[in-house]
Design a protein around this motif. Sequence first.
Motif, mmCIF file in Angstrom:
data_model
loop_
_atom_site.group_PDB
_atom_site.id
_atom_site.type_symbol
_atom_site.label_atom_id
_atom_site.label_comp_id
_atom_site.label_asym_id
_atom_site.label_seq_id
_atom_site.Cartn_x
_atom_site.Cartn_y
_atom_site.Cartn_z
ATOM 1 N N CYS A 9 -0.972 4.888 -3.135
ATOM 2 C CA CYS A 9 0.468 4.655 -3.301
ATOM 3 C C CYS A 9 0.779 4.215 -4.732
ATOM 4 C CB CYS A 9 0.933 3.586 -2.310
ATOM 5 S SG CYS A 9 2.677 3.153 -2.507
ATOM 6 N N CYS A 10 1.813 4.818 -5.316
ATOM 7 C CA CYS A 10 2.148 4.514 -6.713
ATOM 8 C C CYS A 10 2.993 3.246 -6.858
ATOM 9 C CB CYS A 10 2.891 5.688 -7.333
ATOM 10 S SG CYS A 10 4.516 6.016 -6.605
ATOM 11 N N CYS A 25 10.536 5.321 -5.390
ATOM 12 C CA CYS A 25 9.673 6.470 -5.152
ATOM 13 C C CYS A 25 10.416 7.654 -4.543
ATOM 14 C CB CYS A 25 8.532 6.056 -4.229
ATOM 15 S SG CYS A 25 7.481 7.405 -3.701
ATOM 16 N N CYS A 28 8.653 7.748 1.217
ATOM 17 C CA CYS A 28 8.528 7.282 2.594
ATOM 18 C C CYS A 28 9.687 6.394 3.041
ATOM 19 C CB CYS A 28 7.204 6.556 2.763
ATOM 20 S SG CYS A 28 7.022 5.074 1.747
ATOM 21 N N VAL A 43 4.694 -1.419 -0.699
ATOM 22 C CA VAL A 43 5.505 -0.916 0.413
ATOM 23 C C VAL A 43 5.024 -1.608 1.684
ATOM 24 C CG1 VAL A 43 6.112 1.098 1.784
ATOM 25 C CG2 VAL A 43 5.921 1.289 -0.691
ATOM 26 N N CYS A 60 5.449 11.655 1.377
ATOM 27 C CA CYS A 60 4.642 11.007 0.335
ATOM 28 C C CYS A 60 3.891 12.044 -0.485
ATOM 29 C CB CYS A 60 3.648 10.023 0.949
ATOM 30 S SG CYS A 60 2.641 9.233 -0.328
ATOM 31 N N TYR A 62 1.734 11.569 -2.656
ATOM 32 C CA TYR A 62 0.361 11.174 -2.940
ATOM 33 C C TYR A 62 -0.523 11.138 -1.700
ATOM 34 C CZ TYR A 62 2.313 9.990 -7.407
ATOM 35 O OH TYR A 62 2.953 10.069 -8.611
HETATM 36 S S1 SF4 Z 1 6.075 7.817 -0.580
HETATM 37 FE FE1 SF4 Z 1 3.885 7.410 -0.865
HETATM 38 S S2 SF4 Z 1 3.681 6.846 -3.036
HETATM 39 FE FE2 SF4 Z 1 5.844 6.647 -2.469
HETATM 40 S S3 SF4 Z 1 6.111 4.520 -1.887
HETATM 41 FE FE3 SF4 Z 1 5.684 5.699 -0.021
HETATM 42 S S4 SF4 Z 1 3.464 5.540 0.281
HETATM 43 FE FE4 SF4 Z 1 3.907 4.969 -1.839
#
Ligand code: SF4
Length: 69
Positions: A9-10, A25, A28, A43, A60, A62
């Motif tokens: 997760c970024c 982001c 999610c 998160v 997501c 990633y």
């Molecule tokens: S979508 Fe993925 S990268 Fe972005 S906040 Fe959620 S878990 Fe993290």
Amino acid sequence: MITIDYDKCCWKDGKCTSGCCGDKCDGCVEACPSGALERKDLVVFYPDKCVDCGLCIPACKYSAITQSA
Ligand code: SF4
Ligand code: SF4
């Protein structure tokens, strides 16, 4: 039940650390229909609110979220 891989997760320390997301982001948290995900320092996942819809997983970029029974 979902699991967040915080290595992938970024979102860390209250911001996107990959330079890809601006100030959020757009993944999610926006995809979740039940408020089970929230951006804090990391998160945060609230299992009691999760309806197991799985929408956060493809949201997501990633692949940081997985779902298990
Ligand atoms: S979508 Fe993925 S990268 Fe972005 S906040 Fe959620 S878990 Fe993290
Ligand atoms: S599975 Fe659905 S309800 Fe649960 S956290 Fe993901 S998007 Fe939210």
